[in-house]
Design an enzyme around this catalytic site. Structure first.
Site, PDB file in Angstrom:
ATOM      1  N   ARG A  24       1.267   5.797  -0.482  1.00  0.00           N
ATOM      2  CA  ARG A  24       2.278   4.930   0.136  1.00  0.00           C
ATOM      3  C   ARG A  24       1.826   3.471   0.170  1.00  0.00           C
ATOM      4  O   ARG A  24       2.614   2.588   0.423  1.00  0.00           O
ATOM      5  CB  ARG A  24       2.620   5.444   1.542  1.00  0.00           C
ATOM      6  CG  ARG A  24       3.499   6.682   1.483  1.00  0.00           C
ATOM      7  CD  ARG A  24       3.676   7.326   2.829  1.00  0.00           C
ATOM      8  NE  ARG A  24       2.491   8.080   3.232  1.00  0.00           N
ATOM      9  CZ  ARG A  24       2.391   8.742   4.372  1.00  0.00           C
ATOM     10  NH1 ARG A  24       3.388   8.750   5.220  1.00  0.00           N
ATOM     11  NH2 ARG A  24       1.288   9.419   4.660  1.00  0.00           N
ATOM     12  N   GLN A  25       0.534   3.250  -0.099  1.00  0.00           N
ATOM     13  CA  GLN A  25       0.040   1.865  -0.155  1.00  0.00           C
ATOM     14  C   GLN A  25      -0.010   1.430  -1.619  1.00  0.00           C
ATOM     15  O   GLN A  25      -1.076   1.236  -2.194  1.00  0.00           O
ATOM     16  CB  GLN A  25      -1.341   1.786   0.488  1.00  0.00           C
ATOM     17  CG  GLN A  25      -1.320   2.175   1.959  1.00  0.00           C
ATOM     18  CD  GLN A  25      -2.672   2.006   2.603  1.00  0.00           C
ATOM     19  OE1 GLN A  25      -3.316   0.978   2.468  1.00  0.00           O
ATOM     20  NE2 GLN A  25      -3.128   3.025   3.310  1.00  0.00           N
ATOM     21  N   LYS A  59      20.035   3.441   5.983  1.00  0.00           N
ATOM     22  CA  LYS A  59      19.632   2.957   7.318  1.00  0.00           C
ATOM     23  C   LYS A  59      19.749   1.447   7.334  1.00  0.00           C
ATOM     24  O   LYS A  59      19.203   0.783   6.463  1.00  0.00           O
ATOM     25  CB  LYS A  59      18.167   3.317   7.581  1.00  0.00           C
ATOM     26  CG  LYS A  59      17.951   4.739   7.998  1.00  0.00           C
ATOM     27  CD  LYS A  59      16.501   4.990   8.293  1.00  0.00           C
ATOM     28  CE  LYS A  59      15.647   4.998   7.031  1.00  0.00           C
ATOM     29  NZ  LYS A  59      14.279   5.445   7.208  1.00  0.00           N
ATOM     30  N   ARG A  72      19.646  -2.146   9.953  1.00  0.00           N
ATOM     31  CA  ARG A  72      19.565  -2.846  11.226  1.00  0.00           C
ATOM     32  C   ARG A  72      20.388  -4.122  11.032  1.00  0.00           C
ATOM     33  O   ARG A  72      19.974  -5.024  10.302  1.00  0.00           O
ATOM     34  CB  ARG A  72      18.095  -3.191  11.528  1.00  0.00           C
ATOM     35  CG  ARG A  72      17.808  -3.467  12.982  1.00  0.00           C
ATOM     36  CD  ARG A  72      16.342  -3.858  13.170  1.00  0.00           C
ATOM     37  NE  ARG A  72      15.411  -2.829  12.733  1.00  0.00           N
ATOM     38  CZ  ARG A  72      15.033  -1.780  13.464  1.00  0.00           C
ATOM     39  NH1 ARG A  72      15.498  -1.634  14.680  1.00  0.00           N
ATOM     40  NH2 ARG A  72      14.178  -0.893  12.993  1.00  0.00           N
TER      41      ARG A  72
END
Ligand code: R5P
Length: 310
Positions: free
Chosen positions: A93-94, A190, A192
């Site tokens: 994930r990095q 998703k 925001r």
């Protein structure tokens, strides 16, 4: 051919050995008092085609270090070819710099494996396909999709199924599975809208009355999945099941899954399941041992690996 392993996933290694019809080579992995790792290979590997099975799962650093030291031991023992079989590639994930002065640890780990002496890498559902390019040695990235699609089709009428990506980043993976089983695709988006406001889950696609199948590469805290499952049920899905290759399941993830709206979470044994996972009423583990065993056999025999997924 020789098959050996560190301590990371003995059950999977045994299943792979059974598929190949060979014994696991005798290796001891010990710790000194200060936790340094000491490894001894008790069999002659000179001139052999050696496969080292070691997912770099929890505790990630110990298992990674075991893998590196094993490869070093084999190289110094004159193995002809060393393949690192890493069903779960930790640190994946990095894979980019999320900000200034941050590392690209996936690249560092790829360098470490190559520099230790691996000649090839065999892995499964890399978090991002481009991590393959972090290695300058041949790297085969296998897919759990055939194992998953078989299971999905055994348990559902395909016309009731909707494959769902739990986020925009997973669309390519979910689309491939949808295509394989002939089901439509939906996406959880998703957003925001404004800083300080909580995220809103929008569902792209009509999931009403569908048996939704969420697909992802990793389940870690379970947050992504449980939120997506809830959003799908709120939008009228008949049921939500998830197929996730790597069950990292850290912290309170198992409790979160058992208390969630998920009918079932299906993971693979790329990471050795804990007792809590095995005892959870809505978690099931499918084995990728045959898939890995077949890929190992084909590698050893210089046959095509990609044709496994045709
Ligand atoms: C993210 O890009 C991955 O594909 C997974 O969705 C993520 O790692 C899952 O993490 P968690 O279970 O902690 O939400």
């Amino acid at each position: 051919m020789k098959l050996l392993a560190g301590n990371s996933n003995p059950t999977l290694t045994k299943r792979i050995a059974d598929y190949l019809g060979i014994e696991i080579s005798d290796v001891s992995v010990r710790r000194f008092a200060d936790q340094e790792i000491f490894i001894e290979v008790h069999e002659n590997v000179r001139g052999q085609d050696v496969f080292v099975v070691q997912p770099t799962s929890y505790p990630a650093n110990d298992h990674l270090m075991e893998l590196l030291i094993l490869i070093d031991a084999l190289r110094r023992a004159s193995a002809r070819r060393i393949t690192a079989v890493v069903p779960y590639f930790g640190y994946a994930r990095q894979d980019r710099k999320p900000g200034p002065r941050t590392p690209i640890s996936a690249k560092l780990v790829a360098n470490l494996i190559s520099n230790a002496g691996a000649d090839r890498v065999l892995t499964l559902d890399l978090h991002a396909a481009q991590i393959q390019g972090f290695f300058d040695i041949p790297t085969d990235n296998l897919y759990a999709a055939p194992v998953f699609s078989r299971d999905i089709l055994e348990r559902n009428e395909v016309e009731d199924v909707m494959v769902v990506s739990p986020d925009v980043g997973g669309v390519v993976r979910a689309r491939a599975l949808a295509k394989r089983i002939g089901a439509p695709l939906s996406i959880v988006d998703k957003r925001r809208e404004r800083a300080g406001e909580s995220e809103v889950m929008n569902i792209i696609g009509d999931v009403t009355g569908r048996n939704c199948v969420l697909v992802d590469d990793i389940i870690d805290s379970g947050g992504t999945l449980c939120n997506a499952a809830e959003a799908l049920i709120n939008k009228g899905a008949a049921s939500v099941t998830a197929y996730i290759t790597h069950g990292v399941l850290s912290g309170g993830a198992v409790a979160r899954i058992t208390a969630s709206k998920l009918r079932e979470l299906v993971i693979t044994d790329s990471i050795e399941p804990t007792e809590a996972v095995l005892n959870a009423h809505n978690i099931r583990v499918l084995s990728v041992a045959n898939l890995l065993g077949e890929a190992i056999s084909r590698t050893a025999n210089e046959q095509s690996v990609s044709s496994l997924f045709d």
